[in-house]
Design a protein around this motif. Structure first.
Motif, PDB file in Angstrom:
ATOM      1  N   PRO A 182      31.493  43.498  31.512  1.00  0.00           N
ATOM      2  CA  PRO A 182      31.831  44.589  32.442  1.00  0.00           C
ATOM      3  C   PRO A 182      30.729  45.608  32.693  1.00  0.00           C
ATOM      4  N   VAL A 183      29.492  45.320  32.324  1.00  0.00           N
ATOM      5  CA  VAL A 183      28.432  46.320  32.448  1.00  0.00           C
ATOM      6  C   VAL A 183      28.262  46.787  33.893  1.00  0.00           C
ATOM      7  N   HIS A 184      27.983  48.089  34.023  1.00  0.00           N
ATOM      8  CA  HIS A 184      27.616  48.647  35.326  1.00  0.00           C
ATOM      9  C   HIS A 184      26.458  49.602  35.081  1.00  0.00           C
ATOM     10  N   ASP A 185      25.263  49.194  35.451  1.00  0.00           N
ATOM     11  CA  ASP A 185      24.060  50.000  35.263  1.00  0.00           C
ATOM     12  C   ASP A 185      23.732  50.667  36.597  1.00  0.00           C
ATOM     13  N   PRO A 186      23.987  51.968  36.729  1.00  0.00           N
ATOM     14  CA  PRO A 186      23.760  52.636  38.021  1.00  0.00           C
ATOM     15  C   PRO A 186      22.332  52.497  38.534  1.00  0.00           C
ATOM     16  N   ASP A 187      21.355  52.342  37.612  1.00  0.00           N
ATOM     17  CA  ASP A 187      19.958  52.229  38.043  1.00  0.00           C
ATOM     18  C   ASP A 187      19.690  50.934  38.793  1.00  0.00           C
ATOM     19  N   ASN A 188      20.435  49.887  38.433  1.00  0.00           N
ATOM     20  CA  ASN A 188      20.147  48.569  39.000  1.00  0.00           C
ATOM     21  C   ASN A 188      21.322  47.960  39.758  1.00  0.00           C
ATOM     22  N   ALA A 189      22.452  48.662  39.817  1.00  0.00           N
ATOM     23  CA  ALA A 189      23.658  48.093  40.429  1.00  0.00           C
ATOM     24  C   ALA A 189      23.514  47.967  41.948  1.00  0.00           C
ATOM     25  N   GLN A 190      24.110  46.918  42.468  1.00  0.00           N
ATOM     26  CA  GLN A 190      24.126  46.689  43.907  1.00  0.00           C
ATOM     27  C   GLN A 190      25.423  47.161  44.542  1.00  0.00           C
ATOM     28  N   VAL A 191      26.412  47.558  43.708  1.00  0.00           N
ATOM     29  CA  VAL A 191      27.707  48.009  44.211  1.00  0.00           C
ATOM     30  C   VAL A 191      28.063  49.324  43.532  1.00  0.00           C
ATOM     31  N   ALA A 199      36.360  44.637  41.185  1.00  0.00           N
ATOM     32  CA  ALA A 199      35.987  43.235  40.980  1.00  0.00           C
ATOM     33  C   ALA A 199      36.370  42.766  39.569  1.00  0.00           C
ATOM     34  N   LEU A 200      36.136  43.607  38.575  1.00  0.00           N
ATOM     35  CA  LEU A 200      36.480  43.245  37.200  1.00  0.00           C
ATOM     36  C   LEU A 200      37.983  43.104  37.031  1.00  0.00           C
ATOM     37  N   LEU A 231      26.142  47.799  26.556  1.00  0.00           N
ATOM     38  CA  LEU A 231      26.576  47.575  27.928  1.00  0.00           C
ATOM     39  C   LEU A 231      27.716  48.537  28.241  1.00  0.00           C
ATOM     40  N   VAL A 232      27.441  49.481  29.124  1.00  0.00           N
ATOM     41  CA  VAL A 232      28.394  50.542  29.444  1.00  0.00           C
ATOM     42  C   VAL A 232      29.173  50.144  30.699  1.00  0.00           C
ATOM     43  N   PRO A 233      30.507  50.089  30.624  1.00  0.00           N
ATOM     44  CA  PRO A 233      31.290  49.723  31.813  1.00  0.00           C
ATOM     45  C   PRO A 233      31.381  50.886  32.787  1.00  0.00           C
ATOM     46  N   PRO A 234      31.792  50.637  34.015  1.00  0.00           N
ATOM     47  CA  PRO A 234      31.908  51.719  34.996  1.00  0.00           C
ATOM     48  C   PRO A 234      33.073  52.644  34.661  1.00  0.00           C
ATOM     49  N   PRO A 235      32.995  53.907  35.046  1.00  0.00           N
ATOM     50  CA  PRO A 235      34.111  54.829  34.815  1.00  0.00           C
ATOM     51  C   PRO A 235      35.401  54.279  35.409  1.00  0.00           C
ATOM     52  N   GLY A 236      36.482  54.401  34.649  1.00  0.00           N
ATOM     53  CA  GLY A 236      37.774  53.926  35.117  1.00  0.00           C
ATOM     54  C   GLY A 236      38.098  52.500  34.738  1.00  0.00           C
ATOM     55  N   TYR A 237      37.114  51.782  34.198  1.00  0.00           N
ATOM     56  CA  TYR A 237      37.344  50.368  33.873  1.00  0.00           C
ATOM     57  C   TYR A 237      38.428  50.182  32.821  1.00  0.00           C
TER      58      TYR A 237
END
Length: 458
Positions: A182-191, A199-200, A231-237
């Motif tokens: 479930p990682v979401h890296d704001p520096d490299n994320a495309q969404v 999506a998750l 690996l930090v998931p997106p807020p709300g996950y």
């Protein structure tokens, strides 16, 4: 080298966890002999700043006299007695009450184990027992996640989703299923973060539809995937995942072996940081600041009471536990650790220095051999790469090993894993200690970059 030298003895006799078998009996280990505060010393007297925290464990620092006195006093009073059946000890009873007070919601029942692995295994067994006691033994499948780590006992290793850890051992695959990392890296994320959550959640729903909600007992999730690369998931996950579990009658098990006991600035992060009250929380590591081996499963009253009410009079025994469950000396260590953490406001200290740690580490992104910097408070990682290569390729892993070696040479211990340098310093680390970590890491990255220009690494 003398045969009674600890390096020689270790090389000849010890099989280490995650040992490289190609150099078994040939490679000399770093023997750590002493430790104090945030520093450790090897058998030759060299000091290092421990940016690993022992292994995500150390909360109150090394050499805490109050904690060690508590261990010694309990060992002299009563070192051990069986925990089985209707027998207990004062430290186990007191610690269980303290954990119930610290935990969110109605997680008031505690089963003690020996470590994180056995705690995770016990939590899943409790979930199995719960549904079987309700007349639904078919509801035994388990959801976990790619890149997760939950331990090295058979079931815990089967739940773990790190591909590099899958070797020639056997693993359960018929009823253990892994969802997307479930990682979401704001520096490299495309969404966006919300698109990632959606999506998750959709992927989780699809897996449940495929397996059948009537077959799934529980979902096991680290709030932040630790050993898999911070690996930090997106807020709300986690809130979204819990809602899915509730809707499909799937128990939610939060594996807080790493994130609990202050690493993210709270005794437990599930509710305080991620807004959820799970059905069970698993804890270990920081529970005793690493001074004694101990794990625990915190179980909701709803689940524990349902198990008790449905007990079969002919077979009423809950047959899960360990010789050292609730070990008095280990529980005494945990009690002292909690008392110290409360009195010295260790969690508040982490909330103060943790953001500073992440800000300073993010300065390293300017290095051309840094692919990403991820983290949350006092758990973080620097992902290394050869420019143009993505992921844990052989050259990227060689780069991370080179950075790690330069850090060690300069008196800093980080944890190399694949192409990552993972850090989790003792929670008492100061801003000055953080500056030292980042400065050494920056110089080590610069040295590795110069090596790359000269044709390394290979």
């Amino acid at each position: 080298m003398a045969p009674d030298d600890p390096v020689a003895q270790d090389t000849r006799h010890v099989l280490h966890p995650w040992a490289d078998l190609t150099v078994l009996g040939k490679q000399e280990s770093l023997i750590i002999s002493e430790a104090n505060g945030v520093e450790v010393s090897d058998s030759r007297g060299k000091k290092y700043l421990d940016a690993i925290g022992g292994m995500w464990c150390v909360t109150v620092g090394y050499g805490n006299e109050e904690l060690t006195r508590a261990i010694a006093a309990q060992a002299l009073k009563m070192a051990y007695f069986t925990p089985f059946g209707d027998v207990s000890s004062e430290p186990a009873a007191k610690l269980a009450a303290m954990l119930a007070e610290l935990s969110p919601g109605d997680l008031n029942r505690v089963q003690f184990t020996t470590c994180g692995s056995t705690a995770v295994e016990s939590a899943v067994r409790i979930a199995h027992y719960y549904y079987a006691s309700q007349g639904r033994p078919e509801k035994h499948h388990v959801l976990a996640r790619v890149n997760s780590y939950h331990g090295s006992t058979f079931l815990a290793a089967s739940l773990s989703g790190k591909a590099v850890d899958r070797t020639t051992f056997h693993y359960e695959s018929d009823w253990v299923h892994h969802l997307e990392n479930p990682v979401h890296d704001p520096d490299n994320a495309q969404v966006s973060a919300q698109e990632r959550v959606d999506a998750l959640t959709a992927g989780m729903e699809a897996a449940i539809a495929r397996i059948g909600a009537g077959n799934i007992a529980c979902y096991v999730a680290e709030p932040v995937l630790a050993s898999g690369g911070v690996l930090v998931p997106p807020p709300g996950y986690h809130e979204a995942a819990l809602e899915v579990c509730r809707r499909h009658d799937i128990l939610y098990i939060s594996d807080e072996v790493v994130t609990g006991f202050g690493r993210l600035g709270h005794f437990f992060a599930s509710e305080a940081k991620f807004g959820i009250v799970p059905d069970m929380i698993v804890t270990a590591k920081g529970l005793t600041s690493g001074y004694q081996p101990l794990g625990a499963v915190l179980v909701s009253d709803r689940v524990a009471n349902a198990i008790a009410e449905a007990a079969n009079p002919e077979k009423p025994v809950f047959s899960n536990g360990f010789t050292y469950s609730g070990h008095p000396v280990a529980c005494a260590a945990a009690i002292a650790n909690i008392e110290i953490m409360r009195r010295e406001d260790i969690c508040g200290h982490v909330r103060e220095v943790g953001p500073y740690f992440i800000r300073r580490l993010r300065e390293l992104r300017s290095s051309p051999i840094v692919a990403a910097v991820r983290g949350d408070h006092l758990m973080a990682c620097v992902e290394c790469h050869v420019p143009g290569e993505v992921g844990p390729t052989a050259r990227n892993q060689a780069m991370a090993r080179r950075v790690d070696a330069y850090c060690e040479e300069a008196g800093l211990l980080v944890r190399p894993y694949e192409n990552l340098c993972i850090m989790s310093p003792p929670l008492v680390v100061t801003k000055g200690g953080i500056d030292r970590i980042v400065d050494i890491m920056a110089e080590s990255l610069a040295r590795a970059e110069r090596d790359l220009g000269a044709g390394a690494p290979e």
